[in-house]
Each structure stands twice: as structure tokens, then as C-alpha cells.
Design an enzyme around this catalytic site. Structure first.
Site, PDB file in Angstrom:
ATOM      1  N   ASP A 112      14.506 100.446  23.996  1.00 35.50           N
ATOM      2  CA  ASP A 112      15.120 100.994  25.170  1.00 35.50           C
ATOM      3  C   ASP A 112      15.358 100.781  26.810  1.00 35.50           C
ATOM      4  OD1 ASP A 112      16.767 101.673  22.613  1.00 35.50           O
ATOM      5  OD2 ASP A 112      15.597 104.262  23.163  1.00 35.50           O
ATOM      6  N   GLU A 141      26.599 102.350  22.050  1.00 34.72           N
ATOM      7  CA  GLU A 141      25.693 102.580  22.734  1.00 34.72           C
ATOM      8  C   GLU A 141      25.230 102.403  23.351  1.00 34.72           C
ATOM      9  OE1 GLU A 141      23.122 104.870  19.661  1.00 34.72           O
ATOM     10  OE2 GLU A 141      22.103 103.083  19.313  1.00 34.72           O
TER      11      GLU A 141
HETATM   12  O1  FUB Z   1      15.925 104.766  20.371  1.00 32.71           O
HETATM   13  C1  FUB Z   1      17.116 106.140  20.515  1.00 32.71           C
HETATM   14  C2  FUB Z   1      18.404 105.668  20.156  1.00 32.71           C
HETATM   15  O2  FUB Z   1      18.514 104.115  19.745  1.00 32.71           O
HETATM   16  C3  FUB Z   1      18.520 105.501  21.647  1.00 32.71           C
HETATM   17  O3  FUB Z   1      19.785 105.922  22.244  1.00 32.71           O
HETATM   18  C4  FUB Z   1      20.182 104.196  21.094  1.00 32.71           C
HETATM   19  O4  FUB Z   1      20.431 103.368  22.476  1.00 32.71           O
HETATM   20  C5  FUB Z   1      19.740 103.817  20.522  1.00 32.71           C
HETATM   21  O5  FUB Z   1      18.674 101.932  20.616  1.00 32.71           O
END
Ligand code: FUB
Length: 554
Positions: free
Chosen positions: A33, A203
Site C-alpha cells: 500500500d 478500495e
Molecule cells: O494492506 C491492508 C489492506 O489491503 C489495505 O488497506 C488495502 O488497500 C489492501 O491493500
């Protein structure tokens, strides 16, 4: 100074820095991320999340680190800047420190991080967006609280516009919202609103500005090979957005999460994959140059990484046979990706991760396969031609599949491995009509699923050229020119379309389109392709047709 030297100096000053460390560029710990920013000290800082080894999905993620560079080659790890133990309002068991971001305003760095307050299984309904502040970009952050009045969603992104106005975005569960932040950077000014016009939002929101336009990029829900990164454009930081397409294809990690910045005259896309570990939840951050087209659309990112070298020392000749166990030298993340450290089978190249067993004296196969694993083979293709790839595999299971890539491009789509009646009952599965260019390439065997053994791959030149170029056309392709969708209909005597592929006019594969359900009428989404002239290849039971396809946009 001589004229030639002046020209060289001017050229070097103008030339954007393109040298970069090989991906993944952080190898000391697992990171995901990546949110990248360039601050006033001229350095580029990356704020990723931190996957803890051994993982439990994303539950144990904790202890954020910050990395910075001034040349895209050498990266400084500034160490741990914040952990769940520092969050007094957080979940008592810790962990769940997910994708963060950082913003700067009036001498203060604001670090935004998603973290739940709920204990046990209450984590997904109690997410908060926490804020920590510091006068430095990579040290001494102190948690100030969380932003009041938000939903239980994740992945904060803060974009500060040229006029100093800051905007917060976050999302999850298919929703993406944005709103203004007050000057204190910790309160919402006037409420959040849904971001409209995004397609298949999952997301990982990121907002940046280029040539006066706002770009909102995000991870989608793509299940096959992992999430892709898509983007949309607007004249306003809060939309409505016009969807533009995919700019990063699956990286092999189930998730993806990116950021886009410009540094020293070159734009870059940050993202993550899982190739260092082979484990979906031990991810590693990567960066590659990003290029815009003249109309402001983003070109598909070429995901780069280090590759291996031939085993034992020469590229495998094509046409020819490659033993599955003779994958390249170079180890995990370069020559193969295997999800378990142990060498199950322990019969061949015993200090490496690929699981090889001996199935009869002197004959080996790769086994203990898992979805997402891959092996690479350096091959030398004798001539430009159409080939059949024969996969020799065995499986006691239904619905196993692999996919072949050449130099990172999908060349086959899904190749189904049928139930052959046992782990050692090998069957040859032909995939016909694969165009290969002469020369040295990296062939990747990508395991879409596990549950099969693979003995060898034989690649044969096709004896009969079945391509029909604009003659004896039996399939209908309409509309052509097209802007968003193209329908392909089969004639009665050749009813099943097995696969379609789009090539540029020089015959290079742009995309293999999966038609594994063998339909007689398919609808291709061409909205993500740039306007231009393409070759559309339609593979059916009896022919391979090549048709010219024109894509236009108003
Ligand atoms: O890394 C944890 C979660 O997985 C992140 O918040 C999302 O964007 C995904 O990459």
C-alpha cells in the site's frame, strides 16, 4: 566548453531520472500500500503499510516504516514511525494497521492511518481514520485522535490542492467517499459525499493532479490474478468522475494499492506485489515509470522486475520441449514464485522452493502446485510463427488451470487442466494458434489454481497456417469501427469461440480476452483501449481469424 559537451550537459539536465532499483525496491521487510509524496526537502518519501511475517491475512499488520530516496536507486529506511501500541483508542489486541497516507500543511506532517476500535471479530465494523502529527516527515509522530463522523471504512488518502485546500478520500465495500478537510486537517468541513462515475471500485483511493485535471485511482475487484488499478478523471477534486480504464494489471498479489506522483520530471506509479515471498499476504512495494498520452490518458504500466538466467546455461530452443523442473536460475521472485519455503518432493534442486518429485527413475515433475505460483523459462524462439503449446499435466481434480505469459504478456488466456484421473496420469493439453516472435524471451507458466502436477511443456510450430486474413470471413464482428463494445457472432458450422486476442498492427499482443465458456456470441469490452487500428484474432474450433478492428472515440 566545447559545443558537443554543452549539448551533452543540457541533455543530461533535461533528461528525467529513469534509473531505479529493481522491483521490489524494499527487500528488508514486507511492505504494501505505498503512498508516495515529494516534500520540500526535495526527497521522495513512501509511506507503506507493513506486513508482519508470518502473516494471518492482514490481521497482524503493524509498525509502519517510512522510506525515502533522492535518486530512485538508494532508499533509506527511517525505521518504525508508529505502531498499534501507540494508539490509545485502538483495538486492544493491536494489529490491523492498514494502508496509510501522509499530508503536509503549515509546518506539520499529518499521518493518516485506518485502525479499528473493536475487539475480537468487531474489527470490520469499527474502523476509524486515525491522525498522528510530527514536525518531521519520517519521525516523532504522535497520535492526536481520529476523524469524527466517518463511516467504518479504510484507506485514507489526503490530497492538498494548489490553493492549499485539503481533501480526504476513503472507502471500502464498493463505496468511495471524499470531502473537504478543515484547516486543522483533522475535521471534515461540510460532510463527505460519494465519488460518482467510478467503475468497479474496491478500495485504495489515490488522488493526484496532472495538467490541471484531477485523477482518482483505485483498486478494483478483479478476482483472476488479483486486483487491478483503475482510474477516472475530473475537472473538480470531488468529481463527478469520468472513468478511463485500467492502468496496472494484476500483479499476482490478491490486493493492490497504488499512488502516482511526479519526481524530478518523471511520473511514477507505486504498487505492490507478492513475488519476494510467494505469499499473498507478505507483499512488497514496487515502482515503475508512468507515461501519459497526449489526451491525458495513462498508458498501461510495464511492471518490471529482475529475471533469472537459463538452467543449466542455455535458453531452451523453441520449437522444443522444456522439462517443468528446469525453470531458470535466480531463486524466489526472479525465476519462480513458490508459496512455501519447504521443497516438498525434495528430489531435484533441493535448496530451492519449487516442489519437484521423481515420478519414475530419472523423470521429474513439478507438484504441490498452488494458485499464484509461477516458474519462468528463458526460451529462444527460432522464427516468427504460430505455435501450439502442449502442456503435459496430471490432476485428480476438476477445474485446474494455468496461463502462459511471454515477457510479461499473457499469450494463452486460461488453459484448463482436466481431471486426468490421478496425480501421475499425464495428458497432453494443446493450446493452438499462439503467435511467437523470433528471439530470446522469458516464458512464464503461471498457476491460476493448484491441484495438478506438470511434467513438461512442448512447443511445436504449427504445420498448417490456419489464419484467414480478411478472406473467407465467417464470424461477424460489429460494430467496426467501435468505441465501447464489439459483438462477435459465430456461424452455425463453427459455433464455439475459444479465445480472442487483440494485437497492435505490428502483431504484438495487447490483451488476451478470456472466452473460456466457449460461447457462440461474445461481447468484448474495448472501452479501455486507446483509439487506433488493431488486429482482432478470433480462435474457434476450426479456424483462427485475423480481423482489422478500429477503435474510435468521440
Ligand atoms: O494492506 C491492508 C489492506 O489491503 C489495505 O488497506 C488495502 O488497500 C489492501 O491493500
Amino acid at each position: 566548453m566545447k559545443a558537443a559537451s554543452i549539448v551533452l550537459v543540457l541533455f543530461l539536465c533535461w533528461m528525467p531520472i529513469m534509473a531505479q532499483t529493481q522491483n521490489p525496491f524494499i527487500r528488508s521487510i514486507y511492505t504494501a500500500d505505498p503512498s508516495a509524496h515529494v516534500w520540500a526537502d526535495g526527497r521522495l518519501y513512501v509511506y507503506p503499510s507493513h506486513d508482519i511475517d508470518p502473516p494471518r491475512g492482514c490481521d497482524l499488520m503493524d509498525k509502519y516504516h517510512v522510506f525515502s530516496t533522492d535518486d530512485m536507486v538508494h532508499w533509506t529506511d527511517h525505521g518504525e514511525i508508529l505502531g498499534a501500541a501507540d494508539v490509545d483508542w485502538g483495538r486492544p489486541e493491536g494489529g490491523f494497521m492498514w494502508a496509510p497516507d501522509c499530508a503536509y500543511k503549515n509546518g506539520t506532517y499529518y499521518f493518516y492511518f485506518p485502525h479499528p476500535t473493536g475487539s475480537g471479530d468487531q474489527w470490520n465494523s469499527t474502523w476509524k481514520i486515525g491522525v498522528a502529527t510530527s514536525s518531521q516527515p519520517a519521525a516523532n509522530f504522535k497520535v492526536q485522535g481520529y476523524i469524527e463522523g466517518l463511516k467504518s471504512m479504510i484507506d485514507p488518502c489526503v490530497f492538498v490542492d494548489d490553493d492549499g485546500q485539503a481533501y480526504l478520500y476513503y472507502g471500502g465495500g464498493g463505496q468511495c467517499e471524499g470531502g473537504k478537510l478543515k484547516d486543522n486537517m483533522m475535521e471534515i468541513d461540510g460532510g463527505m459525499k460519494p465519488m460518482q462515475g467510478l467503475q468497479d471500485f474496491h478500495e485504495g483511493t489515490w488522488v493526484h493532479k496532472y495538467n490541471g485535471k484531477y485523477y482518482l485511482s483505485y483498486a478494483d475487484n478483479n478476482p483472476s490474478g488479483g486486483n487491478q488499478l483503475r482510474y477516472a478523471v475530473s475537472n473538480s477534486p470531488l468529481g463527478p468522475w469520468t472513468y478511463k480504464g485500467v492502468y496496472i494489471k494484476p500483479t499476482g498479489s490478491p490486493t493492490n494499492h497504488g499512488s502516482i506522483i511526479e519526481y524530478k520530471g518523471q511520473s511514477y506509479a507505486f504498487y505492490h506485489n507478492s513475488i519476494l515471498s510467494g505469499n499473498p499476504w507478505l507483499r512488497s512495494i514496487c515502482v515503475d515509470p508512468l507515461f501519459y498520452n497526449e489526451d491525458g490518458t495513462i498508458q498501461l504500466i510495464r511492471q518490471t522486475r529482475a529475471h533469472g538466467t537459463p538452467y543449466p546455461e542455455h535458453a531452451s530452443p523453441i520449437p522444443g520441449t522444456i522439462e517443468a523442473e528446469d525453470y531458470d536460475l535466480g531463486g524466489q521472485g526472479k525465476a519462480y514464485s513458490d508459496s512455501e519455503v519447504a521443497n516438498n518432493g525434495n528430489a531435484y534442486r533441493k535448496d530451492e522452493g519449487v516442489d519437484v518429485e521423481m515420478n519414475s527413475p530419472g523423470n521429474y515433475n513439478v507438484g504441490w502446485t498452488n494458485g499464484g505460483e509461477w516458474m519462468e523459462y528463458t526460451v529462444n524462439v527460432a522464427e516468427n510463427s504460430t505455435y501450439t503449446i502442449k502442456t503435459v499435466a496430471a490432476s485428480p481434480n476438476n477445474n485446474s488451470s494455468v496461463r502462459y505469459k511471454l515477457d510479461g504478456n499473457d499469450i494463452t488466456g486460461s488453459v484448463m487442466i482436466p481431471n486426468t484421473g490421478g496425480w501421475q496420469n499425464y495428458r497432453t493439453i494443446p493450446t493452438k494458434g499462439i503467435s511467437l516472435d523470433a528471439g530470446t524471451h522469458i516464458l512464464q507458466l503461471f498457476e491460476e489454481t493448484g491441484g495438478f502436477n506438470i511434467d513438461k511443456i512442448t512447443i511445436e510450430k504449427e504445420a498448417v497456417i490456419t489464419s484467414v486474413f480478411e478472406t473467407h470471413i465467417t464470424h461477424q464482428v460489429y460494430p467496426n469501427p467501435a468505441s465501447t463494445e464489439v459483438t462477435i457472432e459465430s456461424p452455425e458450422q463453427d459455433p464455439f469461440i475459444l479465445r480472442t486476442a487483440i494485437f497492435d498492427m505490428r502483431g504484438r499482443v495487447i490483451e488476451i480476452l478470456d472466452n473460456r465458456t466457449n460461447k457462440d456470441r461474445i461481447l468484448l469490452d474495448v472501452s479501455r483501449f486507446n483509439p487506433g487500428c488493431y488486429l482482432l484474432k478470433i480462435y474457434s474450433e476450426n479456424t483462427v481469424q485475423v480481423r482489422k478492428l478500429i477503435i474510435t472515440r468521440n
